[in-house]
Scaffold this active site. Structure first.
Site, PDB file in Angstrom:
ATOM      1  N   ARG A   1     -78.408   6.413  65.689  1.00  0.00           N
ATOM      2  CA  ARG A   1     -79.027   7.421  64.813  1.00  0.00           C
ATOM      3  C   ARG A   1     -80.291   8.072  65.381  1.00  0.00           C
ATOM      4  NH1 ARG A   1     -78.709   5.562  58.725  1.00  0.00           N
ATOM      5  NH2 ARG A   1     -78.674   7.809  58.367  1.00  0.00           N
ATOM      6  N   PRO A   2     -80.112   8.865  66.415  1.00  0.00           N
ATOM      7  CA  PRO A   2     -81.267   9.553  67.010  1.00  0.00           C
ATOM      8  C   PRO A   2     -81.806  10.662  66.103  1.00  0.00           C
ATOM      9  CG  PRO A   2     -79.225  10.335  67.998  1.00  0.00           C
ATOM     10  CD  PRO A   2     -78.847   9.223  67.055  1.00  0.00           C
ATOM     11  N   ILE A   3     -83.027  11.137  66.395  1.00  0.00           N
ATOM     12  CA  ILE A   3     -83.580  12.288  65.654  1.00  0.00           C
ATOM     13  C   ILE A   3     -83.942  13.422  66.619  1.00  0.00           C
ATOM     14  CG2 ILE A   3     -84.439  11.036  63.612  1.00  0.00           C
ATOM     15  CD1 ILE A   3     -87.267  11.287  65.053  1.00  0.00           C
ATOM     16  N   ASP A   4     -83.277  13.406  67.792  1.00  0.00           N
ATOM     17  CA  ASP A   4     -83.584  14.421  68.799  1.00  0.00           C
ATOM     18  C   ASP A   4     -83.413  15.848  68.277  1.00  0.00           C
ATOM     19  OD1 ASP A   4     -80.849  13.481  68.745  1.00  0.00           O
ATOM     20  OD2 ASP A   4     -80.442  14.877  70.374  1.00  0.00           O
ATOM     21  N   LEU A   5     -82.446  16.070  67.395  1.00  0.00           N
ATOM     22  CA  LEU A   5     -82.207  17.434  66.900  1.00  0.00           C
ATOM     23  C   LEU A   5     -83.342  17.897  65.985  1.00  0.00           C
ATOM     24  CD1 LEU A   5     -78.376  17.105  66.184  1.00  0.00           C
ATOM     25  CD2 LEU A   5     -79.457  18.147  68.179  1.00  0.00           C
TER      26      LEU A   5
ATOM     27  N   LEU B   1     -68.428  10.027  62.707  1.00  0.00           N
ATOM     28  CA  LEU B   1     -69.851  10.370  62.660  1.00  0.00           C
ATOM     29  C   LEU B   1     -70.757   9.276  63.207  1.00  0.00           C
ATOM     30  CD1 LEU B   1     -70.346  12.414  59.400  1.00  0.00           C
ATOM     31  CD2 LEU B   1     -69.988  13.186  61.692  1.00  0.00           C
TER      32      LEU B   1
ATOM     33  N   ARG C   1     -84.947   4.811  56.819  1.00  0.00           N
ATOM     34  CA  ARG C   1     -84.924   5.873  57.826  1.00  0.00           C
ATOM     35  C   ARG C   1     -85.269   7.238  57.256  1.00  0.00           C
ATOM     36  NH1 ARG C   1     -82.567   5.770  62.431  1.00  0.00           N
ATOM     37  NH2 ARG C   1     -82.225   7.988  62.127  1.00  0.00           N
TER      38      ARG C   1
ATOM     39  N   ARG D   1     -80.621  -0.545  47.497  1.00  0.00           N
ATOM     40  CA  ARG D   1     -81.236   0.659  48.076  1.00  0.00           C
ATOM     41  C   ARG D   1     -80.626   1.927  47.482  1.00  0.00           C
ATOM     42  NH1 ARG D   1     -80.029   1.073  53.770  1.00  0.00           N
ATOM     43  NH2 ARG D   1     -80.713   3.139  53.193  1.00  0.00           N
TER      44      ARG D   1
ATOM     45  N   CYS E   1     -80.117   1.480  63.339  1.00  0.00           N
ATOM     46  CA  CYS E   1     -79.823   0.758  62.106  1.00  0.00           C
ATOM     47  C   CYS E   1     -78.404   0.246  62.192  1.00  0.00           C
ATOM     48  CB  CYS E   1     -80.027   1.640  60.889  1.00  0.00           C
ATOM     49  SG  CYS E   1     -78.732   2.827  60.652  1.00  0.00           S
TER      50      CYS E   1
ATOM     51  N   ASP F   1     -69.782   8.333  54.167  1.00  0.00           N
ATOM     52  CA  ASP F   1     -70.336   7.402  53.177  1.00  0.00           C
ATOM     53  C   ASP F   1     -69.268   6.847  52.230  1.00  0.00           C
ATOM     54  OD1 ASP F   1     -72.814   7.764  54.251  1.00  0.00           O
ATOM     55  OD2 ASP F   1     -73.561   9.099  52.693  1.00  0.00           O
TER      56      ASP F   1
ATOM     57  N   LYS G   1     -79.071   9.790  45.238  1.00  0.00           N
ATOM     58  CA  LYS G   1     -80.150   9.282  46.093  1.00  0.00           C
ATOM     59  C   LYS G   1     -80.420  10.256  47.246  1.00  0.00           C
ATOM     60  CE  LYS G   1     -78.983   6.255  49.447  1.00  0.00           C
ATOM     61  NZ  LYS G   1     -79.368   6.634  50.815  1.00  0.00           N
ATOM     62  N   ASN G   2     -79.348  10.705  47.908  1.00  0.00           N
ATOM     63  CA  ASN G   2     -79.549  11.517  49.114  1.00  0.00           C
ATOM     64  C   ASN G   2     -79.964  12.959  48.817  1.00  0.00           C
ATOM     65  OD1 ASN G   2     -79.085   9.315  50.660  1.00  0.00           O
ATOM     66  ND2 ASN G   2     -77.010   9.881  51.289  1.00  0.00           N
TER      67      ASN G   2
HETATM   68  C1  EPZ Z   1     -77.400  11.490  56.136  1.00  0.00           C
HETATM   69  O1  EPZ Z   1     -77.928  10.754  57.225  1.00  0.00           O
HETATM   70  C2  EPZ Z   1     -77.314  10.538  54.965  1.00  0.00           C
HETATM   71  N1  EPZ Z   1     -78.646  10.065  54.644  1.00  0.00           N
HETATM   72  C3  EPZ Z   1     -76.381   9.391  55.303  1.00  0.00           C
HETATM   73  O2  EPZ Z   1     -76.254   8.592  54.134  1.00  0.00           O
HETATM   74  C4  EPZ Z   1     -74.999   9.959  55.690  1.00  0.00           C
HETATM   75  O3  EPZ Z   1     -74.167   8.907  56.106  1.00  0.00           O
HETATM   76  C5  EPZ Z   1     -75.144  10.992  56.805  1.00  0.00           C
HETATM   77  O4  EPZ Z   1     -76.102  12.004  56.441  1.00  0.00           O
HETATM   78  C6  EPZ Z   1     -73.840  11.708  57.145  1.00  0.00           C
HETATM   79  O5  EPZ Z   1     -73.334  12.337  56.005  1.00  0.00           O
HETATM   80  C7  EPZ Z   1     -79.424  10.810  53.851  1.00  0.00           C
HETATM   81  O6  EPZ Z   1     -79.074  11.886  53.398  1.00  0.00           O
HETATM   82  C8  EPZ Z   1     -80.756  10.246  53.508  1.00  0.00           C
HETATM   83  P1  EPZ Z   1     -76.858  13.028  60.244  1.00  0.00           P
HETATM   84  P2  EPZ Z   1     -78.475  11.493  58.524  1.00  0.00           P
HETATM   85  O7  EPZ Z   1     -78.114  13.428  60.899  1.00  0.00           O
HETATM   86  O8  EPZ Z   1     -79.038  12.807  58.129  1.00  0.00           O
HETATM   87  C9  EPZ Z   1     -76.044  12.616  64.902  1.00  0.00           C
HETATM   88  C10 EPZ Z   1     -76.075   6.512  52.943  1.00  0.00           C
HETATM   89  O9  EPZ Z   1     -75.344   5.486  52.954  1.00  0.00           O
HETATM   90  N2  EPZ Z   1     -77.436  13.063  65.116  1.00  0.00           N
HETATM   91  O10 EPZ Z   1     -76.137  14.060  59.453  1.00  0.00           O
HETATM   92  O11 EPZ Z   1     -79.334  10.548  59.250  1.00  0.00           O
HETATM   93  C11 EPZ Z   1     -75.971  11.243  64.236  1.00  0.00           C
HETATM   94  O12 EPZ Z   1     -76.153  10.192  65.144  1.00  0.00           O
HETATM   95  C12 EPZ Z   1     -76.369   7.207  54.217  1.00  0.00           C
HETATM   96  O13 EPZ Z   1     -76.569   6.972  51.908  1.00  0.00           O
HETATM   97  C13 EPZ Z   1     -77.904  13.252  66.398  1.00  0.00           C
HETATM   98  O14 EPZ Z   1     -77.195  13.035  67.391  1.00  0.00           O
HETATM   99  O15 EPZ Z   1     -77.147  11.754  59.319  1.00  0.00           O
HETATM  100  C14 EPZ Z   1     -74.597  11.275  63.614  1.00  0.00           C
HETATM  101  O16 EPZ Z   1     -73.620  10.974  64.571  1.00  0.00           O
HETATM  102  C15 EPZ Z   1     -76.441   6.400  55.438  1.00  0.00           C
HETATM  103  N3  EPZ Z   1     -79.215  13.660  66.558  1.00  0.00           N
HETATM  104  C16 EPZ Z   1     -74.436  12.757  63.209  1.00  0.00           C
HETATM  105  O17 EPZ Z   1     -75.395  13.471  63.991  1.00  0.00           O
HETATM  106  C17 EPZ Z   1     -80.016  13.920  65.509  1.00  0.00           C
HETATM  107  O18 EPZ Z   1     -81.177  14.309  65.719  1.00  0.00           O
HETATM  108  C18 EPZ Z   1     -74.694  13.045  61.737  1.00  0.00           C
HETATM  109  O19 EPZ Z   1     -75.893  12.405  61.323  1.00  0.00           O
HETATM  110  C19 EPZ Z   1     -79.531  13.737  64.195  1.00  0.00           C
HETATM  111  C20 EPZ Z   1     -78.225  13.314  64.023  1.00  0.00           C
END
Ligand code: EPZ
Length: 418
Positions: A121-125, A327, A92, A397, A116, A305, A22-23
């Site tokens: 889960r911010p997207i600031d980066l 994480l 998301r 999902r 969620c 995960d 899926k991912n």
């Molecule tokens: C991906 O989510 C996966 N989703 C998640 O899968 C998975 O748990 C996660 O990576 C970690 O491996 C998809 O691939 C669609 P991150 P993502 O950005 O990209 C912080 C599932 O069950 N962060 O790597 O959203 C964040 O808060 C799921 O299939 C910021 O601070 O995760 C976290 O602590 C749920 N700012 C860390 O980074 C940002 O802008 C890693 O999150 C982005 C992230």
């Protein structure tokens, strides 16, 4: 509302075929926004999140067809650049359209996904990287409103982010000039995205490492080749845990064992053995299930995960296990449900202490997120009596044909309406 009824059993046996990831499929579907041709992808799992993203593309004007795990996606007809709240709130990962839409059209509006169950889960980066590439970003009425012609830049991600890396790789693809990305996620899903884009003609160096150099086409769309999505390592890990929690011999087919290094290492430490032949893994029962210490981290570390599933498994270990979730701040929602089944788990911030060996009893439990739900199924498999897992739309999902696959392994699991 639909729920799953699961009877506790002694053991599982048989084979299960693992679906496409899926991912990996999600960013790959979003990446077709960068294509000049119709894209054919196979091994795409038929799960709710995939259908949501395909419907988002349709909503933007794409022509799509999804049948028998093959997706045909033609984005040459895209005539909208607004990813609406109604769709983004369901998933998301819709944020993955931000990079490619902006890169192709120079403008887009994508609803902010919000928090969620597993955390803020911010997207600031994602946003600060796009700003470095000369995008104008504003937040208006719950939407990220992005505009500007993207230019290559040097970007160091402060934290490793999977979808953040994917979004910026896609943004860089059509940008003008070279983008250098540092501290990039190395998850196999990110690697496949890079490989598919490279096959489509993108000049991208460093694939598989944490440092990428992407030479953007300056707006020219890419010519995608047909491809097949990599196997789902988290689905595979979940079925391995199902075999392990019931201390059974089961065989997984169509997996990539290389993507499962950290998961297999933990299973081995717990006393299980595995036989690997090509893309099959056979799990063998343990003489004694040992307790474990787990620290979640980015790939190739132990995946967050798989944390919930290993917590369920630790309930069967002879001794006390420790799981440190690094994480996501709130990814322990399954704990209170496992407690209802008689588990002995203590939480202290991001650390869970699990005392194994207590008998589990069947209960009504509620799924809270995708992976938490699968942990509840695992616990129900070994609980005494018949459990009911509610709110299983979370499972739908991300797990394809879940009941059929568990039934093929001998589980007694039925989907029922409330
Ligand atoms: C991906 O989510 C996966 N989703 C998640 O899968 C998975 O748990 C996660 O990576 C970690 O491996 C998809 O691939 C669609 P991150 P993502 O950005 O990209 C912080 C599932 O069950 N962060 O790597 O959203 C964040 O808060 C799921 O299939 C910021 O601070 O995760 C976290 O602590 C749920 N700012 C860390 O980074 C940002 O802008 C890693 O999150 C982005 C992230």
């Amino acid at each position: 509302m639909t729920f799953l009824e699961i009877e506790g059993i002694d053991s599982l046996q048989g084979e299960v075929q693992i679906s496409g990831a899926k991912n990996a499929s999600l960013p790959l579907i979003a990446s077709t926004i960068l294509a000049k041709n119709e894209v054919k992808m196979s091994n795409v799992p038929n799960v709710a999140d995939i259908k949501t993203l395909i419907s988002l593309l349709e909503n933007l004007g794409a022509k799509t067809h999804f049948e028998n795990n093959i997706a045909l996606l033609d984005t040459s007809t895209l005539n909208q650049t607004i990813a609406k709240y109604d769709i983004v709130r369901k998933m998301r990962a819709s944020i993955l359209t931000l990079g490619p839409l902006l890169s192709r059209f120079g403008h887009c509006e994508v609803s902010l996904p919000g928090g969620c169950a597993i955390g803020q889960r911010p997207i600031d980066l994602h946003l600060s990287a796009l700003e470095k590439m000369s995008a104008n970003i504003e937040i208006k009425q719950g939407y990220v409103v992005a505009s500007g012609k993207l230019k290559g830049a040097e970007i160091l991600f402060d934290k490793i982010t999977v979808t953040g890396s994917e979004n910026i790789i896609m943004a860089a693809a059509l940008a003008k000039g070279k983008t250098k990305l540092l501290n990039v996620a190395k998850e196999p899903e990110v690697v496949q995205l890079c490989e598919v884009l490279a096959d489509a003609g993108l000049d991208i160096k460093g694939i598989g490492s944490d440092e990428l150099e992407i030479y953007g086409t300056g707006g020219e769309l890419l010519n995608f080749k047909e491809f097949s999505v990599i196997p789902d390592r988290i689905e595979a890990g979940t079925y391995l845990c199902a075999g392990a929690i019931t201390n059974s011999q089961i065989k997984l087919k169509k997996v990539n064992p290389e993507h499962l290094g950290a998961v297999l290492a933990k299973l081995h430490q717990m006393g299980f053995q595995t036989l690997i032949e090509n893309d099959n893994i056979t799990l063998l029962p343990a003489k004694k299930i040992e307790p474990i210490e787990i620290l979640t981290s980015e790939y190739p570390g132990f995946p967050t995960d798989m944390q919930a599933q290993f917590m369920a498994l630790a309930l069967k270990a002879n001794g006390t296990s420790i799981i440190d979730e690094r994480l996501f701040e709130n990814r322990f929602m399954h704990v209170s449900e496992l407690l209802r089944m008689g588990a002995d788990i203590k939480l202290n911030g991001h650390i869970a202490t699990i005392v194994g060996g207590k008998e589990l009893n069947a209960a009504d439990v509620m799924a809270t997120d995708l992976r938490a739900s699968s942990a509840l199924i695992l616990a129900a498999l070994v609980a005494k009596g018949t459990s009911r897992v509610h709110r299983i739309y979370h499972l739908d999902r991300g797990y394809e044909n879940l009941e059929d696959k568990f039934k093929a392994l001998g589980a007694k699991i039925t989907r029922l309406e409330e």
